[in-house]
Design a protein around this motif. Structure first.
Motif, PDB file in Angstrom:
ATOM      1  N   ARG A   1       0.987  -1.250   0.304  1.00  0.00           N
ATOM      2  CA  ARG A   1      -0.161  -0.183   0.277  1.00  0.00           C
ATOM      3  C   ARG A   1       0.943   1.321  -0.154  1.00  0.00           C
ATOM      4  NH1 ARG A   1      -4.126   1.271   4.369  1.00  0.00           N
ATOM      5  NH2 ARG A   1      -5.283   3.843   4.424  1.00  0.00           N
ATOM      6  N   ARG A   2       1.951   0.799   0.795  1.00  0.00           N
ATOM      7  CA  ARG A   2       2.904   2.207   1.305  1.00  0.00           C
ATOM      8  C   ARG A   2       3.721   2.629  -0.707  1.00  0.00           C
ATOM      9  NH1 ARG A   2       3.751   7.112   2.660  1.00  0.00           N
ATOM     10  NH2 ARG A   2       6.449   7.637   2.648  1.00  0.00           N
ATOM     11  N   ARG A   3       4.026   1.296  -1.473  1.00  0.00           N
ATOM     12  CA  ARG A   3       4.744   1.742  -2.216  1.00  0.00           C
ATOM     13  C   ARG A   3       3.691   1.682  -3.678  1.00  0.00           C
ATOM     14  NH1 ARG A   3       7.781  -3.162  -1.186  1.00  0.00           N
ATOM     15  NH2 ARG A   3       6.124  -4.640  -1.283  1.00  0.00           N
ATOM     16  N   ARG A   4       2.130   1.491  -3.317  1.00  0.00           N
ATOM     17  CA  ARG A   4       1.104   1.949  -4.520  1.00  0.00           C
ATOM     18  C   ARG A   4       1.214   4.084  -4.338  1.00  0.00           C
ATOM     19  NH1 ARG A   4      -1.370  -2.549  -2.990  1.00  0.00           N
ATOM     20  NH2 ARG A   4      -2.925  -1.683  -1.851  1.00  0.00           N
ATOM     21  N   MET A   5       1.214   4.274  -3.659  1.00  0.00           N
ATOM     22  CA  MET A   5       0.703   5.292  -2.189  1.00  0.00           C
ATOM     23  C   MET A   5       2.077   6.235  -3.254  1.00  0.00           C
ATOM     24  SD  MET A   5      -0.076   5.014   1.128  1.00  0.00           S
ATOM     25  CE  MET A   5      -0.033   6.951   1.462  1.00  0.00           C
ATOM     26  N   GLN A   6       3.737   5.666  -2.954  1.00  0.00           N
ATOM     27  CA  GLN A   6       4.915   6.441  -3.529  1.00  0.00           C
ATOM     28  C   GLN A   6       4.123   6.283  -4.974  1.00  0.00           C
ATOM     29  OE1 GLN A   6       7.838   3.899  -2.341  1.00  0.00           O
ATOM     30  NE2 GLN A   6       7.948   5.207  -0.848  1.00  0.00           N
ATOM     31  N   TRP A   7       4.097   5.611  -5.670  1.00  0.00           N
ATOM     32  CA  TRP A   7       3.930   5.704  -7.322  1.00  0.00           C
ATOM     33  C   TRP A   7       2.663   6.583  -7.920  1.00  0.00           C
ATOM     34  CZ3 TRP A   7       6.394   4.488 -10.953  1.00  0.00           C
ATOM     35  CH2 TRP A   7       7.455   2.468 -11.031  1.00  0.00           C
ATOM     36  N   ASP A   8       1.876   6.689  -6.656  1.00  0.00           N
ATOM     37  CA  ASP A   8       0.718   7.444  -7.476  1.00  0.00           C
ATOM     38  C   ASP A   8       1.689   9.354  -7.360  1.00  0.00           C
ATOM     39  OD1 ASP A   8      -1.232   5.881  -6.874  1.00  0.00           O
ATOM     40  OD2 ASP A   8      -2.507   6.016  -5.532  1.00  0.00           O
ATOM     41  N   GLN A   9       2.022   9.628  -6.313  1.00  0.00           N
ATOM     42  CA  GLN A   9       2.457  10.741  -6.209  1.00  0.00           C
ATOM     43  C   GLN A   9       3.558  10.969  -6.992  1.00  0.00           C
ATOM     44  OE1 GLN A   9       1.719  13.002  -4.023  1.00  0.00           O
ATOM     45  NE2 GLN A   9       3.109  13.983  -4.353  1.00  0.00           N
ATOM     46  N   GLN A  10       4.305  10.293  -7.242  1.00  0.00           N
ATOM     47  CA  GLN A  10       5.389   9.957  -8.603  1.00  0.00           C
ATOM     48  C   GLN A  10       4.826  10.736  -9.983  1.00  0.00           C
ATOM     49  OE1 GLN A  10       7.712   7.120  -8.485  1.00  0.00           O
ATOM     50  NE2 GLN A  10       8.738   7.196  -6.474  1.00  0.00           N
TER      51      GLN A  10
END
Length: 201
Positions: free
Chosen positions: A179-188
């Motif tokens: 979930r944290r990785r998906r949030m980082q991808w969304d931010q990028q």
């Protein structure tokens, strides 16, 4: 220069092992994110815990077997059998259970109790009654395999419990990391998709 990907292509039964090897936390790969390294360390810890649980479960199972065997020997040694006589008509307690009042004589002292009897029992028949150290009716001696089953049960419970807990912790942590990785991808992606005018202002 050849990379690990070109030398060891991901295919067949070796794919999971190669993935684990590529995701080792000490690998000097700039593409490995900190969250990937955390997940790799967690998987290593879980594997070690699962392996360590095997001898621990064996030790606890052996200890439980030894204690149960000693207890059964002590209890069995304190039990004695007497021949009792059915003094009343057996009563049907359930579809497969008959009980009757019996009487016995032990060391010159009479005793009575209500015990289970076979279906063909009748008044005047003799039945075996097991007495405890206080002279009260008790169950028959336990077989030695009860101790073995106790030890096996403890070992299985400890081992399966450890594996289940480790699996749940791993799955929960991996879900949080993903979930944290998906949030980082969304931010990028949001940063990449910003209008050019915003950068010029």
């Amino acid at each position: 220069m050849l990379s690990e990907d070109s030398v060891f292509p991901v295919s067949g039964a070796w794919s999971p092992l190669l993935r684990v090897w590529w995701l080792r936390p000490w690998r000097p790969n700039p593409l490995l994110r900190p969250l990937d390294r955390i997940e790799a360390v967690l998987r290593i810890i879980v594997v070690v815990a699962v392996l360590v649980a095997i001898p621990v479960a064996g030790t606890l199972g052996t200890t439980a077997y030894t204690g149960a065997a000693a207890r059964i020997r002590t209890e069995n040694a304190a039990k004695s059998a007497v021949s009792a006589v059915i003094t009343e008509e057996p009563q049907l307690m359930s579809s497969h259970l008959l009980e009757a009042r019996v009487q016995w004589l032990r060391d010159g002292r009479p005793g009575t109790a209500t015990v289970r009897v076979r279906g063909s029992a009748a008044i005047g028949d003799h039945v075996t009654v097991w007495l405890g150290p206080e002279g009260a009716p008790t169950g028959p001696p336990q077989p030695s395999n009860v101790a073995a089953m106790t030890g096996i049960g403890v070992g299985v419970v400890v081992l399966s419990g450890t594996w289940v807990v480790a699996w749940l912790l791993l799955q929960g942590t991996v879900w949080l990391l993903e979930r944290r990785r998906r949030m980082q991808w969304d931010q990028q992606w949001r940063n990449l998709n910003r209008p050019i005018t915003e950068d010029r202002q």
